[in-house]
Scaffold this motif. Structure first.
Motif, PDB file in Angstrom:
ATOM      1  N   ALA A 305      -2.669   3.241   5.485  1.00 46.38           N
ATOM      2  CA  ALA A 305      -1.824   2.517   6.700  1.00 46.38           C
ATOM      3  C   ALA A 305      -1.735   3.809   7.761  1.00 46.38           C
ATOM      4  N   LEU A 358       5.723   4.978   4.528  1.00 48.79           N
ATOM      5  CA  LEU A 358       5.227   3.809   4.287  1.00 48.79           C
ATOM      6  C   LEU A 358       6.154   2.505   4.636  1.00 48.79           C
ATOM      7  N   GLU A 361       8.089  -2.611   2.497  1.00 47.56           N
ATOM      8  CA  GLU A 361       7.540  -3.880   2.680  1.00 47.56           C
ATOM      9  C   GLU A 361       5.950  -3.517   2.599  1.00 47.56           C
ATOM     10  N   ARG A 362       5.385  -2.480   3.335  1.00 51.07           N
ATOM     11  CA  ARG A 362       4.039  -2.214   3.219  1.00 51.07           C
ATOM     12  C   ARG A 362       3.506  -1.680   1.726  1.00 51.07           C
ATOM     13  N   GLN A 365       3.102  -4.579  -0.284  1.00 49.26           N
ATOM     14  CA  GLN A 365       1.862  -5.350   0.217  1.00 49.26           C
ATOM     15  C   GLN A 365       0.446  -4.650  -0.333  1.00 49.26           C
ATOM     16  N   TYR A 366       0.429  -3.194  -0.079  1.00 47.61           N
ATOM     17  CA  TYR A 366      -0.524  -2.537  -0.662  1.00 47.61           C
ATOM     18  C   TYR A 366      -0.770  -2.647  -2.058  1.00 47.61           C
TER      19      TYR A 366
END
Lengths: 578, 128
Positions: A305, A358, A361-362, A365-366
């Motif tokens: 990211a 990060l 949420e991210r 997702q990852y």
């Protein structure tokens, strides 16, 4: 007596005889022209022979064609107690049966003393050699039935993957269960006629449908690698007095599972005496908090990211960090560490701070893109998806705990697959154990092929992560004992404290290591998990040496060339003893 | 007085009976043929049954031997035998191994796309 009387008598007799004959003929004509359904069925039922032709269940092979499971023709020994006339005869028959079948006569005799029954099973699945011997003795009232029994020539070998087929021939675990429909085949049918003694009248044989043998399943398992894994797990259980241990080996580029084993195990030939826990395939069915091995996903996500760089420095608070009112500890206290060193030293605080860059949420997702929180679709029954709550349900502490492998539950397969994704330039492959399934005529019914599930991280991120994971096995890292002579190894240790009786208890740990090699061009990934090892309990001391032991021989079995740079400098590049 | 045979009448009678004898002969031949065929079918049926049983027995023996052979050559068994004879095996030194790449190892067009790409990324040649 007058001649007239005699004539009349003859006429009467003639009339009587003619009457009887007329009646019989009439009845005969009636029966032929207007037969009742019941009479037809009764007359035909006794003569029609309808026999199911036995079918052999398909076989199971490893990737090199070694036979792992097959059906063997056997016989059931049956007794008809009505045909043994007196007590002495019953006793003699029981004695001879007991001697030949190695049974207690006291168990057989009561079965022969049931005069109303004409069918008593003495013993099932007896070898044909023994029944031939019994047949030669011509015991009254003893006969044999054809039967088929599943045999696993290698005993406990790969038992959790193979599973077993029960006495009725129904696959009840592992590959046997998953592909039962293809393995079972289709029995044939013979319809003909038989004589009064139930012997087939050969020239009246009508319908003959050949049985279709079950399809053969060829696995991706490599017998030699599997053997290395099984032996290493046995040793680990003995040396570390562990409660359980499991391991799997995956081919990085394709997702083929080369080995998968767990301890305790069981003998599928004797599955009725197996412990249910031993039947469970821990590598895919057991979810656990992974601990530090999970950091590789966190760091890879942040690097991908772009919220951190490999040389970015984080303050690891000398091993104690108060986050939202709760202390977070490091096993190896450290001050300021780069992201690369956070992986190398396995800092919990560092991983938590990286995750904070990060965001929830991210990170969520990852992690889901890496395959956590869902089934990967392995072609075996019992695969678990693990536990990864949606980020909206996370607590305030979750963002600091999930990055270090707590508050999340995974299977060893998920974690290994995520590692293989890093080793495979960011491509997440679907793991599979079935290379192909062929019917009895050699026609391929199903072929296992590499399937890409997605690309959670970019290729350059994966390359960078590989470098960071190699550093963990270098001096100063937590995984130095995972080294394999002649090969560069990348990997990550994990030591997770177990949640016992409502609290984390540091006496109970799960030690694990996941790694890949050769790191510059990864071929295989390995995951070793040891549950509750004693007295050593860290992944670096317990699981990493097991990894090294398996990997050093596996690379030879799989003919993976040594790393060229290391080869030149290596004094001894031989693996462990075979 | 010598009775004279009426040859004309005799030959006419014989000619009249010929079809009857022919039919009788044919019926007899058909009956014998039926009996012979029936016997032959019975014999073939028996032979068929024997061969069926023989085939089943041979298949059983093959399976039995295959199972025994697999058990005998299982790696556990081999290790036990090595141990019994005090034999230790070691891998050859990596530097003593010459690896030959075969054309067959090259990825083919029929290979799945994902796999092909990864092979390509790995340098175009699979390890032998």
């Amino acid at each position: 007596m007058t001649e007239r009387t005699t004539t009349w008598r003859m006429i009467l007799v003639l009339i009587a005889v003619l009457g009887v004959w007329t009646g019989l003929c009439g009845r005969l004509v009636y029966l032929h022209l207007f037969p009742s359904q019941k009479l037809v069925e009764d007359s035909q039922g006794g003569h029609i022979l309808k026999r199911e032709l036995p079918v052999a269940r398909g076989r199971i092979f490893d990737t090199h064609g070694h036979l792992l499971a097959l059906d063997l023709p056997m016989k059931n020994v049956i007794a008809d107690p009505t045909l043994t006339t007196n007590d002495q005869q019953k006793y003699d028959v029981a004695l001879k049966l007991a001697q030949t079948l190695n049974l207690d006569p006291a168990l057989i005799l009561p079965r022969l003393e049931t005069p109303r029954s004409r069918y008593k099973v003495i013993q099932k699945f007896v070898s044909v050699e023994i029944t031939t011997n019994l047949a030669a003795q011509k015991l009254p009232g003893v006969f044999f039935e054809d039967a088929s029994a599943r045999r696993y020539p290698h005993g406990t070998f790969a038992c959790q993957v193979l599973g077993f087929a029960n006495l009725e021939g129904v696959g009840s675990a592992g590959v046997e269960q998953r592909f039962h429909d293809l393995l079972k085949g289709r029995p044939g049918l013979r319809i003909g006629e038989q004589d009064g003694k139930h012997r087939e009248i050969y020239d009246r044989r009508g319908t003959e449908i050949e049985p279709q043998d079950g399809a053969d399943v060829h696995l991706t398992l490599d017998m030699h690698v599997q053997h290395l894994v099984e032996r290493a797990l046995d040793e680990a259980m003995r040396v570390h007095q562990a409660k359980r241990a499991w391991c799997l080996v995956e081919r990085v580029r394709t997702g083929e599972i080369l080995a998968m084993a767990a301890r305790p195990n069981f003998d599928p030939n004797d599955y009725r005496n197996a412990d249910t826990n031993a039947i469970k395939n821990l590598a895919i069915s057991h979810v656990y908090e992974p601990g530090s091995t999970f950091k590789l996903a966190t760091v890879a996500a942040a690097l991908d990211a772009g919220t951190v760089t490999a040389d970015q420095i984080f303050d690891c608070e000398s091993g104690k960090w108060l986050f939202r009112g709760r202390l977070l500890h490091d096993y190896h206290p450290a001050g300021r560490l780069t992201v690369a060193d956070i992986i190398k030293k396995s800092s919990n605080i560092g991983a938590a701070k990286i995750a904070l860059t990060l965001g929830e949420e991210r990170l969520d997702q990852y992690l889901r893109a890496f395959g956590f929180g869902r089934r990967l679709g392995l072609d075996l029954p019992g695969e678990e998806g693990g536990i990864l709550y949606p980020h909206r349900q996370w607590t305030a502490l979750s963002i600091s705990r999930i990055p270090m492998g707590h508050e999340v539950a995974v299977t060893a397969l998920q974690l290994l697959n995520a590692l293989c994704c890093v080793a495979n330039d960011g491509h997440l492959m679907r793991p599979y154990v079935v290379a192909r399934i062929e019917d009895a005529k050699g026609l391929v019914l199903r072929r296992g092929a590499p399937v890409e599930l997605g690309q959670p991280i970019r290729e350059d991120t994966a390359r960078l992560m590989r470098k960071l994971l190699i550093r963990a096995t270098e001096p100063g890292g937590t995984s130095t004992k995972a080294c394999v002579a002649g090969y560069t190894v990348g990997g990550k240790t994990g030591t997770a404290v177990k949640f016992v009786n409502g609290q984390y208890d540091s006496r109970y740990n799960v030690a694990s290591f996941c790694g890949f090699l050769p790191a510059e061009k990864p071929e295989i990934g390995l995951m070793v998990v040891v549950d509750e090892p004693q007295p050593l309990h860290t992944g670096g001391l317990v699981a990493a040496p097991i990894f090294s032991q398996i990997a050093s021989n596996a690379v030879r079995c799989l003919q993976i060339p040594a790393s060229a740079t290391l080869l030149a400098g290596a004094a001894e590049t031989t693996g462990g003893p075979l | 007085m010598k009775i004279r045979r009426n040859r004309k009448k005799f030959s006419r009678e014989a000619a009249g009976q010929a079809p009857f004898f022919l039919a009788l002969g044919l019926a007899a031949v058909a009956a014998f043929a039926y009996l012979w065929l029936n016997q032959r079918c019975e014999a073939l049926g028996r032979r068929l049954s024997q061969l069926d049983a023989q085939k089943a027995e041979l298949q059983r023996q093959i399976k039995q031997e295959r199972s025994r052979w697999e058990s005998a050559k299982s790696l556990d068994q081999v290790e036990k035998l090595l141990l019994r004879h005090h034999l230790t095996m070691a891998w050859p030194d990596e530097r003593n191994i010459i690896r030959i790449r075969r054309v067959a190892d090259e990825p083919s067009a029929a290979e799945p796309a994902a796999s092909r790409r990864q092979y390509a990324r790995a340098g175009g040649v699979a390890h032998d």
